[in-house]
Enzyme design. Structure first.
Site, PDB file in Angstrom:
ATOM      1  N   ASP A  15      -3.702   5.757 -28.829  1.00 10.61           N
ATOM      2  CA  ASP A  15      -3.243   6.045 -30.180  1.00 10.61           C
ATOM      3  C   ASP A  15      -3.951   7.290 -30.717  1.00 10.61           C
ATOM      4  O   ASP A  15      -5.109   7.545 -30.370  1.00 10.61           O
ATOM      5  CB  ASP A  15      -3.557   4.836 -31.074  1.00 10.61           C
ATOM      6  CG  ASP A  15      -2.877   4.880 -32.421  1.00 10.61           C
ATOM      7  OD1 ASP A  15      -1.901   4.150 -32.593  1.00 10.61           O
ATOM      8  OD2 ASP A  15      -3.332   5.642 -33.307  1.00 10.61           O
TER       9      ASP A  15
ATOM     10  N   HIS B 234      -7.312  -1.205 -35.404  1.00  6.47           N
ATOM     11  CA  HIS B 234      -8.263  -0.918 -36.480  1.00  6.47           C
ATOM     12  C   HIS B 234      -8.939  -2.182 -37.016  1.00  6.47           C
ATOM     13  O   HIS B 234      -9.910  -2.080 -37.763  1.00  6.47           O
ATOM     14  CB  HIS B 234      -7.568  -0.202 -37.633  1.00  6.47           C
ATOM     15  CG  HIS B 234      -7.101   1.180 -37.304  1.00  6.47           C
ATOM     16  ND1 HIS B 234      -7.940   2.141 -36.784  1.00  6.47           N
ATOM     17  CD2 HIS B 234      -5.874   1.768 -37.413  1.00  6.47           C
ATOM     18  CE1 HIS B 234      -7.251   3.262 -36.586  1.00  6.47           C
ATOM     19  NE2 HIS B 234      -6.003   3.057 -36.953  1.00  6.47           N
TER      20      HIS B 234
END
Length: 344
Positions: free
Chosen positions: A196, A160
């Site tokens: 993910d 992220h």
């Protein structure tokens, strides 16, 4: 398979996470690494080795220098301002405000460099992030030098983290740092495959205008899943990067049969692109019992994932991303690795 691990990843032990309007104990915690490491030993996966130290140069190859300095100094600056809790952003340069001036006050800088409020910064965050990227770099360097697959037991995760933003528990983008390091050592094109549950928005942003990295992400639809504002199927890259960004958003409740169709397409695109190295952002929060995700993969499905990845026949480095607060995180992460080894 060689595993790289450092106890320094445990130096970040945040106490607070904003979740559904409450401050809770963070789902991303040092115990995640302990569970995976225990499983590595249980199945005798192979040697566990401490990483080399690489300094900041590889970080600065993908992250803004002002941002890196912020991460390094944030906790000290927060404490110097007299704040008693952990550093949590409360204001952002939103669409109605200016974003071309970086505030001097730590509260303003937090908002400038944050993408979300759920991730606090605490003592040891910078040190843990440095250890995590050293693990990633050591793992990819071993794969490049030996041709052998390698597992980087990274924590905090990284996917992220954008060029100049943290959030989603991520501070330095381990997969992007590893991919850039491989390119700098002569690899022509790298594939970063992110499995993910949450979209790898940071990795996408870093490579979005480039054709030397093919980024593919299988994740929860951003219309209903964090990080919400990136990860749609029509985001395919820009300029030189057009066609080198692949997003596979899927609805909550997706099972392995549907998920594996997206995986198959991503693997075919990686083959067609002539990639010379595979970096896997190995989040295992697509698991059916993960507390902050919504896919329905089983532990056996992660073994099947490992076998599918081995079929590519590429030098491969695995880097841990998400997977939270459940005993099975160790089983699921290691199932991918043993499935890969069995199919080689």
């Amino acid at each position: 398979m060689l595993t790289f691990h450092s106890d320094d990843t445990g130096r970040r032990r945040a106490r607070t996470e904003l979740d559904e309007g409450r401050l809770v104990t963070p789902y991303e915690c040092p115990e995640r690494v302990e569970l995976v490491l225990r499983r590595v030993h249980e199945v005798s996966l192979g040697e566990v080795r401490a990483p080399e130290t690489f300094g900041l140069e590889p970080v600065l190859a993908v992250h803004d220098s002002g941002y890196v300095d912020f991460i390094a100094r944030c906790w000290d600056d927060w404490c110097a301002a007299g704040h008693g809790g952990e550093a949590i952003p409360t204001i952002w340069p939103t669409r109605a405000m200016r974003d071309d001036i970086i505030p001097e006050h730590i509260d303003g800088r937090l908002g400038y460099y944050a993408l979300a409020a759920e991730t606090s910064i605490c003592e040891g965050t910078f040190e843990a992030a440095m250890a995590s990227k050293d693990i990633a770099l050591s793992a990819v360097r071993h794969t490049l030098s030996s041709g052998e697959p390698c597992f980087g037991l990274c924590r905090p995760p990284g996917h992220h983290a954008a060029t100049d933003q943290f959030g989603g528990y991520c501070f330095f983008n381990n997969a992007a740092i590893a991919a850039q390091h491989a390119l700098d050592r002569g690899v022509g094109r790298v594939a970063v495959l992110d499995v993910d549950f949450h979209h790898g928005n940071g990795t996408q942003q870093i490579f979005y205008e480039r054709d030397d990295v093919l980024f593919a992400s299988l994740h929860g639809d951003p219309r209903t899943c964090f990080p919400y504002f990136l990860g749609h199927a029509d985001e395919t890259g820009r300029e030189r990067g057009e066609g080198f960004n692949l997003n596979y958003p899927m609805a909550p409740g997706t099972d392995f049969a549907a998920w594996s169709l997206a995986l198959g397409d991503a693997l075919e695109r990686i083959r067609d692109a002539g990639c010379e190295l595979l970096v896997v952002s190995l989040g295992v929060d697509a698991f059916e019992h993960d507390p902050i995700s919504a896919f329905k993969l089983t532990s056996d499905d992660f073994t099947a994932l490992g076998r599918r990845l081995a079929d590519l026949g590429l030098p491969t480095t695995f880097l841990l991303e998400g997977g939270y607060a459940v005993e099975e995180i160790g089983i699921n992460a290691v199932n991918v690795l043993t499935g890969f080894e069995a199919a080689r």
